[in-house]
Scaffold this motif. Structure first.
Motif, mmCIF file in Angstrom:
data_model
loop_
_atom_site.group_PDB
_atom_site.id
_atom_site.type_symbol
_atom_site.label_atom_id
_atom_site.label_comp_id
_atom_site.label_asym_id
_atom_site.label_seq_id
_atom_site.Cartn_x
_atom_site.Cartn_y
_atom_site.Cartn_z
ATOM 1 N N THR A 110 0.770 -1.175 0.118
ATOM 2 C CA THR A 110 0.121 0.091 -0.013
ATOM 3 C C THR A 110 0.710 1.187 -0.001
ATOM 4 O O THR A 110 0.272 2.346 0.109
ATOM 5 C CB THR A 110 -1.078 0.022 1.053
ATOM 6 O OG1 THR A 110 -0.309 -0.153 2.512
ATOM 7 C CG2 THR A 110 -2.012 -1.001 1.074
ATOM 8 N N SER A 113 2.608 -0.445 -4.155
ATOM 9 C CA SER A 113 1.781 -0.430 -5.296
ATOM 10 C C SER A 113 2.314 -0.523 -6.638
ATOM 11 O O SER A 113 1.457 -0.912 -7.559
ATOM 12 C CB SER A 113 0.861 0.997 -5.119
ATOM 13 O OG SER A 113 1.440 2.186 -5.245
ATOM 14 N N LYS A 153 -6.626 1.390 0.267
ATOM 15 C CA LYS A 153 -5.716 1.063 -1.028
ATOM 16 C C LYS A 153 -5.540 -0.039 -1.310
ATOM 17 O O LYS A 153 -5.287 -0.315 -2.493
ATOM 18 C CB LYS A 153 -4.342 1.879 -0.307
ATOM 19 C CG LYS A 153 -4.258 3.045 -0.041
ATOM 20 C CD LYS A 153 -2.642 3.712 0.424
ATOM 21 C CE LYS A 153 -2.658 5.209 0.349
ATOM 22 N NZ LYS A 153 -1.289 5.617 0.815
ATOM 23 N N LEU A 160 -6.101 -1.683 -5.836
ATOM 24 C CA LEU A 160 -4.989 -2.358 -6.521
ATOM 25 C C LEU A 160 -5.348 -3.346 -7.538
ATOM 26 O O LEU A 160 -6.735 -3.769 -7.501
ATOM 27 C CB LEU A 160 -3.956 -3.151 -5.553
ATOM 28 C CG LEU A 160 -3.259 -2.035 -4.498
ATOM 29 C CD1 LEU A 160 -2.525 -2.955 -3.658
ATOM 30 C CD2 LEU A 160 -2.419 -1.136 -5.154
#
Length: 246
Positions: free
Chosen positions: A75, A80, A103, A107
């Motif tokens: 994250t 990411s 978050k 993804l």
């Protein structure tokens, strides 16, 4: 550079800072850039993208296709981007593990796991994806230990190679690992960073990465501000990466 060409460089000695009008750089760590490149995107995204790009390229080379990859610490900016880069380089699937549930949900990973889950649930979720081939670890410390001790015994084939690549230490600088983990599992524990990668490989790999970033791939959000605002903007609370323009 002296002839006016743009370049990206990787600092090679801590006594030579990069936030300066001029600096000294190992020529093997200088990456020439096209004149029309998006310099703000490259400045903001290159470092976090480089961590997974170079880890996969230097440790796995062309042997990335069909690999199942786990990102521990997915994250953050680097983690990411590691999800995106793993897919781009041909990974079969990606498991993203991190703390921030919001978050994680954004993804593109095939599976996401929150480290904030109850211990029993977390352990079960990790066991379900234990047969990964590669772990990119941005956390280390107790977080990595927790994942490792759940993952290793749960692997269906203990002789299947697991390459654990240590990149960052956001959760702690040290990890106490039981010796049995190395004896009973085909675990290859290695690190990835500037000191462990041949500078020639940086020169080979980074121009293509810089071009992809300039074209809009692997980008983090950027906030570009004039360098003369550095004293007021330095500690700005933002999810964007700050870029100071001289």
């Amino acid at each position: 550079m002296a002839d006016g060409r743009l370049a990206y460089f990787v600092t090679s000695n801590p006594i030579y800072g990069s936030l300066a009008e001029q600096t000294v750089v190992d020529h093997r760590r200088i990456i020439p850039l096209p004149s029309d490149i998006d310099v703000n995107s490259v400045a903001a995204s290159m470092n976090p993208a480089m961590s997974s790009w170079m880890a996969l390229k230097s440790r796995l080379g062309t042997d990335i296709n069909s690999k199942k990859i786990m990102i521990l610490g997915a994250t953050g900016n680097s983690g990411s981007l590691a999800v995106e880069i793993s897919h781009y380089l041909g990974a079969k699937s990606v498991v993203a593990i991190g703390r921030n549930r919001d978050k994680l949900a954004k993804l593109t990973a095939e599976k996401t796991i929150s480290l904030l889950d109850e211990p029993a649930k977390l352990k079960q979720e990790i066991k379900e994806v234990a047969d990964v081939d590669v772990v990119l670890d941005y956390l280390w410390g107790d977080a990595a230990k927790q994942v490792m001790l759940a993952l290793l015994p749960a692997r269906s084939n203990h002789s299947q190679s697991l390459t654990w690549i240590e990149i960052g230490s956001m959760a702690g600088a040290d990890l106490v690992l039981p010796s049995a983990a190395l004896r009973s599992i085909n675990l290859n524990l290695i690190g990835s960073g500037q000191g462990s990668i041949d500078p020639k490989l940086f020169l080979t790999e980074l121009p293509a990465l810089a071009q992809l970033i300039s074209q809009g791939k692997f980008n983090v959000d950027v906030e570009a501000v004039p360098l003369d605002q550095v004293t007021s903007k330095w500690n700005l609370k933002t999810d964007r990466r700050l870029v100071f323009n001289p």
